[in-house]
Scaffold this active site. Structure first.
Site, PDB file in Angstrom:
ATOM      1  N   ASP A 165     -38.284 -23.438 -49.458  1.00 55.92           N
ATOM      2  CA  ASP A 165     -37.307 -23.514 -50.540  1.00 55.92           C
ATOM      3  C   ASP A 165     -38.091 -23.731 -51.834  1.00 55.92           C
ATOM      4  OD1 ASP A 165     -38.030 -26.180 -50.470  1.00 55.92           O
ATOM      5  OD2 ASP A 165     -36.005 -26.965 -50.124  1.00 55.92           O
ATOM      6  N   CYS A 218     -40.773 -27.336 -47.271  1.00 57.74           N
ATOM      7  CA  CYS A 218     -39.700 -27.787 -48.158  1.00 57.74           C
ATOM      8  C   CYS A 218     -40.191 -29.080 -48.799  1.00 57.74           C
ATOM      9  CB  CYS A 218     -38.360 -27.914 -47.434  1.00 57.74           C
ATOM     10  SG  CYS A 218     -38.219 -29.225 -46.213  1.00 57.74           S
ATOM     11  N   THR A 230     -39.709 -32.303 -47.867  1.00 62.98           N
ATOM     12  CA  THR A 230     -40.218 -33.228 -46.840  1.00 62.98           C
ATOM     13  C   THR A 230     -40.771 -32.523 -45.611  1.00 62.98           C
ATOM     14  OG1 THR A 230     -38.046 -33.265 -45.797  1.00 62.98           O
ATOM     15  CG2 THR A 230     -38.490 -34.980 -47.448  1.00 62.98           C
ATOM     16  N   HIS A 233     -49.857 -29.574 -26.700  1.00 68.88           N
ATOM     17  CA  HIS A 233     -48.863 -30.077 -25.739  1.00 68.88           C
ATOM     18  C   HIS A 233     -47.482 -29.438 -25.866  1.00 68.88           C
ATOM     19  CE1 HIS A 233     -51.074 -34.096 -24.652  1.00 68.88           C
ATOM     20  NE2 HIS A 233     -51.827 -33.024 -24.505  1.00 68.88           N
ATOM     21  N   HIS A 280     -47.794 -29.239 -19.297  1.00 70.27           N
ATOM     22  CA  HIS A 280     -47.036 -29.086 -20.541  1.00 70.27           C
ATOM     23  C   HIS A 280     -46.119 -27.869 -20.499  1.00 70.27           C
ATOM     24  CE1 HIS A 280     -49.319 -32.387 -22.011  1.00 70.27           C
ATOM     25  NE2 HIS A 280     -50.455 -31.749 -21.764  1.00 70.27           N
TER      26      HIS A 280
HETATM   27  C1  RB5 Z   1     -34.747 -30.240 -51.912  1.00 72.31           C
HETATM   28  O1  RB5 Z   1     -34.555 -31.116 -52.969  1.00 72.31           O
HETATM   29  C2  RB5 Z   1     -35.065 -31.036 -50.650  1.00 72.31           C
HETATM   30  O2  RB5 Z   1     -33.930 -31.734 -50.227  1.00 72.31           O
HETATM   31  C3  RB5 Z   1     -35.550 -30.121 -49.544  1.00 72.31           C
HETATM   32  O3  RB5 Z   1     -36.667 -29.428 -49.983  1.00 72.31           O
HETATM   33  C4  RB5 Z   1     -36.002 -30.807 -48.277  1.00 72.31           C
HETATM   34  O4  RB5 Z   1     -36.878 -31.855 -48.536  1.00 72.31           O
HETATM   35  C5  RB5 Z   1     -34.963 -31.151 -47.296  1.00 72.31           C
HETATM   36  O5  RB5 Z   1     -35.252 -31.608 -46.176  1.00 72.31           O
END
Ligand code: RB5
Length: 148
Positions: free
Chosen positions: A7, A64, A66, A97, A132
């Site tokens: 994203d 993304c 996180t 694994h 595994h």
């Molecule tokens: C976008 O702001 C953020 O929420 C997205 O990139 C991600 O971290 C969601 O899990």
């Protein structure tokens, strides 16, 4: 062939991963997003994950903010084992694994150097098989709606 997706928040890290793939001479297909405009990670997770699940791409890397949302979305595609990693040990073990076929990372969690290191480990570590494989088969059985 490596499938890429991100994203807007993951875009800076995806660009670092593209630089790594070019250094490693590994072909890739970038399923977007391509701009900093705010967008929804599930769209790009699905496009890249379907390319891996269909065999069009061998593995995939998603970014993304996180690494979590995009990994959750990718794991909804049948046949995808996407691991959200922010350290080298997890990246190595998820290949050995779990035979993870996709890696997810967070631009807001890992820096560019660590992100590239994690991706390189993910791309160069082989699945160990053996006991595994049975566990991977169980994950596939869950996908088919079977009770273990
Ligand atoms: C976008 O702001 C953020 O929420 C997205 O990139 C991600 O971290 C969601 O899990």
């Amino acid at each position: 062939m490596i499938a890429l997706g991100s994203d807007h928040a993951g875009l800076p890290l995806k660009r670092e991963i593209i630089a790594l793939l070019e250094r490693m001479n590994l072909p890739y297909h970038d399923y977007g997003t391509y701009t900093e405009d705010s967008c929804d990670y599930a769209v790009f997770a699905q496009r890249a994950a379907q390319a891996v699940a269909s065999g069009e791409c061998d593995r995939g890397i998603l970014c993304c903010g996180t690494g979590i949302g995009i990994s959750i979305a990718a794991n909804k595609v049948k046949g995808i084992r996407c691991a959200a990693c922010s350290d080298c040990y997890s990246a190595k073990m998820t290949r050995k694994h779990n035979d993870a076929n996709m890696l997810a990372m967070g631009s807001r969690v890992v820096g560019s150097e660590l992100g590239q290191m994690i991706a390189e480990i993910f791309l160069t570590t082989e699945f160990e098989g053996g006991r595994h494989q049975r566990r991977i088969d169980q994950i596939a059985a869950i996908e088919r709606g079977e009770t273990l």
